[in-house]
Design a protein around this motif. Structure first.
Motif, PDB file in Angstrom:
ATOM      1  N   ARG A  58       0.349   3.591   9.192  1.00 33.90           N
ATOM      2  CA  ARG A  58       0.151   5.041   9.273  1.00 33.90           C
ATOM      3  C   ARG A  58       1.481   5.784   9.180  1.00 33.90           C
ATOM      4  NH1 ARG A  58      -3.648   4.032  13.245  1.00 33.90           N
ATOM      5  NH2 ARG A  58      -2.114   4.480  14.852  1.00 33.90           N
ATOM      6  N   SER A  59       2.509   5.249   9.838  1.00 33.45           N
ATOM      7  CA  SER A  59       3.813   5.923   9.770  1.00 33.45           C
ATOM      8  C   SER A  59       4.381   5.868   8.354  1.00 33.45           C
ATOM      9  CB  SER A  59       4.792   5.318  10.770  1.00 33.45           C
ATOM     10  OG  SER A  59       5.173   4.017  10.372  1.00 33.45           O
ATOM     11  N   LEU A  60       4.186   4.743   7.676  1.00 34.19           N
ATOM     12  CA  LEU A  60       4.640   4.635   6.284  1.00 34.19           C
ATOM     13  C   LEU A  60       3.894   5.624   5.402  1.00 34.19           C
ATOM     14  CD1 LEU A  60       6.187   3.180   3.972  1.00 34.19           C
ATOM     15  CD2 LEU A  60       4.245   1.625   3.843  1.00 34.19           C
ATOM     16  N   ASN A  67       6.872  13.115   1.646  1.00 34.33           N
ATOM     17  CA  ASN A  67       7.705  13.159   0.445  1.00 34.33           C
ATOM     18  C   ASN A  67       6.948  13.769  -0.731  1.00 34.33           C
ATOM     19  OD1 ASN A  67       9.881  11.979   1.721  1.00 34.33           O
ATOM     20  ND2 ASN A  67       9.348   9.917   1.069  1.00 34.33           N
ATOM     21  N   GLY A  68       5.700  13.392  -0.897  1.00 35.86           N
ATOM     22  CA  GLY A  68       4.895  13.937  -1.985  1.00 35.86           C
ATOM     23  C   GLY A  68       4.648  15.429  -1.833  1.00 35.86           C
ATOM     24  N   VAL A 121      13.688  11.770  -8.073  1.00 33.70           N
ATOM     25  CA  VAL A 121      13.997  11.917  -6.641  1.00 33.70           C
ATOM     26  C   VAL A 121      12.850  11.379  -5.788  1.00 33.70           C
ATOM     27  CG1 VAL A 121      14.358  13.619  -4.790  1.00 33.70           C
ATOM     28  CG2 VAL A 121      15.613  13.822  -6.942  1.00 33.70           C
ATOM     29  N   VAL A 122      11.609  11.675  -6.176  1.00 30.96           N
ATOM     30  CA  VAL A 122      10.457  11.207  -5.409  1.00 30.96           C
ATOM     31  C   VAL A 122      10.412   9.678  -5.395  1.00 30.96           C
ATOM     32  CG1 VAL A 122       7.936  11.085  -5.395  1.00 30.96           C
ATOM     33  CG2 VAL A 122       9.066  13.279  -5.654  1.00 30.96           C
ATOM     34  N   VAL A 123      10.650   9.059  -6.550  1.00 27.02           N
ATOM     35  CA  VAL A 123      10.631   7.591  -6.608  1.00 27.02           C
ATOM     36  C   VAL A 123      11.747   7.008  -5.756  1.00 27.02           C
ATOM     37  CG1 VAL A 123      11.015   5.620  -8.146  1.00 27.02           C
ATOM     38  CG2 VAL A 123       9.456   7.439  -8.824  1.00 27.02           C
ATOM     39  N   ARG A 124      12.944   7.566  -5.820  1.00 33.57           N
ATOM     40  CA  ARG A 124      14.058   7.065  -4.998  1.00 33.57           C
ATOM     41  C   ARG A 124      13.754   7.197  -3.516  1.00 33.57           C
ATOM     42  NH1 ARG A 124      16.442   3.738  -8.198  1.00 33.57           N
ATOM     43  NH2 ARG A 124      17.036   4.733 -10.116  1.00 33.57           N
ATOM     44  N   ARG A 125      13.187   8.346  -3.119  1.00 31.85           N
ATOM     45  CA  ARG A 125      12.852   8.539  -1.708  1.00 31.85           C
ATOM     46  C   ARG A 125      11.757   7.565  -1.267  1.00 31.85           C
ATOM     47  NH1 ARG A 125      14.653  10.600   2.119  1.00 31.85           N
ATOM     48  NH2 ARG A 125      12.814  11.668   2.835  1.00 31.85           N
ATOM     49  N   ALA A 126      10.759   7.341  -2.128  1.00 28.60           N
ATOM     50  CA  ALA A 126       9.681   6.409  -1.787  1.00 28.60           C
ATOM     51  C   ALA A 126      10.228   4.998  -1.633  1.00 28.60           C
ATOM     52  CB  ALA A 126       8.597   6.442  -2.866  1.00 28.60           C
ATOM     53  N   GLU A 127      11.142   4.591  -2.519  1.00 25.99           N
ATOM     54  CA  GLU A 127      11.746   3.266  -2.400  1.00 25.99           C
ATOM     55  C   GLU A 127      12.560   3.144  -1.124  1.00 25.99           C
ATOM     56  OE1 GLU A 127      13.923   3.001  -6.054  1.00 25.99           O
ATOM     57  OE2 GLU A 127      12.196   2.214  -7.162  1.00 25.99           O
ATOM     58  N   ALA A 128      13.274   4.212  -0.765  1.00 25.32           N
ATOM     59  CA  ALA A 128      14.074   4.183   0.466  1.00 25.32           C
ATOM     60  C   ALA A 128      13.172   4.080   1.697  1.00 25.32           C
ATOM     61  CB  ALA A 128      14.951   5.427   0.556  1.00 25.32           C
ATOM     62  N   ASP A 132      13.204   0.970   4.280  1.00 21.87           N
ATOM     63  CA  ASP A 132      13.380   1.164   5.725  1.00 21.87           C
ATOM     64  C   ASP A 132      12.210   0.576   6.508  1.00 21.87           C
ATOM     65  OD1 ASP A 132      15.738   2.455   5.169  1.00 21.87           O
ATOM     66  OD2 ASP A 132      14.930   4.488   5.474  1.00 21.87           O
ATOM     67  N   PHE A 133      10.998   0.736   5.968  1.00 19.48           N
ATOM     68  CA  PHE A 133       9.813   0.176   6.615  1.00 19.48           C
ATOM     69  C   PHE A 133       9.898  -1.341   6.665  1.00 19.48           C
ATOM     70  CE2 PHE A 133       5.486  -1.551   6.170  1.00 19.48           C
ATOM     71  CZ  PHE A 133       4.909  -1.047   7.325  1.00 19.48           C
ATOM     72  N   ALA A 134      10.284  -1.958   5.554  1.00 18.07           N
ATOM     73  CA  ALA A 134      10.393  -3.424   5.508  1.00 18.07           C
ATOM     74  C   ALA A 134      11.472  -3.916   6.477  1.00 18.07           C
ATOM     75  CB  ALA A 134      10.700  -3.889   4.095  1.00 18.07           C
ATOM     76  N   GLU A 135      12.589  -3.196   6.563  1.00 17.83           N
ATOM     77  CA  GLU A 135      13.649  -3.576   7.502  1.00 17.83           C
ATOM     78  C   GLU A 135      13.181  -3.427   8.949  1.00 17.83           C
ATOM     79  OE1 GLU A 135      17.113  -1.305   6.520  1.00 17.83           O
ATOM     80  OE2 GLU A 135      17.463  -2.438   4.673  1.00 17.83           O
TER      81      GLU A 135
END
Length: 150
Positions: A58-60, A67-68, A121-128, A132-135
Motif C-alpha cells: 500500500r505504501s508503494l 508521483n502520477g 521524470v515520472v519514470v525516474r521517480r518511479a524507479e527510485a 527504495d522499496f526494495a532496499e
C-alpha cells in the motif's frame, strides 16, 4: 601381496553389495526438516498477502499514485491551460513564428518535448521509489544488499 582395493570413486557412481547401483537407486541427501522451519522473509510476506506485506505494498502504491498525480497536475497546469491563455490574450492569435500561428507552433513543437521530459521524470521517480522499496524490504528482512547505498 595384492594391493588394497581402492574405495569406490564418487564420479563412477555408488556401489552396493552386488556392485554399482543404477542412478535411480541412489540415495538423495536433503536438508533436515529443522532447516525448513524459519521465519518468512519480507518478500515472502508480501507475496503471501500478510498484513505487513499489504502495508508495504500500500505504501508503494500510494507513493506511485502521488508521483502520477503530480505529473498529471503539472501537465494540466501547463498544457491544459494553453487554451485559456490564448482565449484571455487574443493578441497572441496574430503572432506568427516562422510563418505559423503561435498557438500551432506551441502545440506542435513545444508540447511534445515537454511531454517527453514529464514522462522521463515520472519514470525516474518511479524507479527510485521501487528501488527504495526494495532496499527497505531487504533491510527489514536482514538480507544482504539491503544497506543504504547513497
Amino acid at each position: 601381496m595384492p594391493a588394497p582395493a581402492d574405495p569406490p570413486d564418487a564420479a563412477a557412481g555408488a556401489t552396493g553389495p552386488t556392485g554399482p547401483l543404477p542412478p535411480s537407486a541412489r540415495v538423495r541427501v536433503v536438508p533436515t526438516a529443522r532447516a525448513a522451519v524459519r521465519r518468512p522473509s519480507r518478500t515472502e510476506e508480501i507475496d503471501a498477502g500478510t498484513p505487513l506485506g499489504e502495508a508495504y505494498v500500500r505504501s508503494l502504491l500510494r507513493e506511485q499514485l502521488r508521483n502520477g498525480l503530480v505529473a498529471v497536475a503539472v501537465l494540466a497546469l501547463t498544457v491544459g491551460s494553453l487554451p485559456a491563455v490564448f482565449y484571455l490574450a487574443p493578441d497572441l492569435a496574430g503572432v506568427r513564428v516562422l510563418g505559423v500561428p503561435l498557438a500551432w507552433a506551441v502545440l506542435a513543437g513545444a508540447v511534445y518535448p515537454f511531454l517527453f521530459v514529464i514522462g522521463w521524470v515520472v519514470v525516474r521517480r518511479a524507479e527510485a521509489v521501487e528501488r527504495d522499496f526494495a532496499e527497505l524490504v531487504a533491510r527489514e528482512a536482514g538480507e544482504p544488499g539491503g544497506g543504504d547505498r547513497r
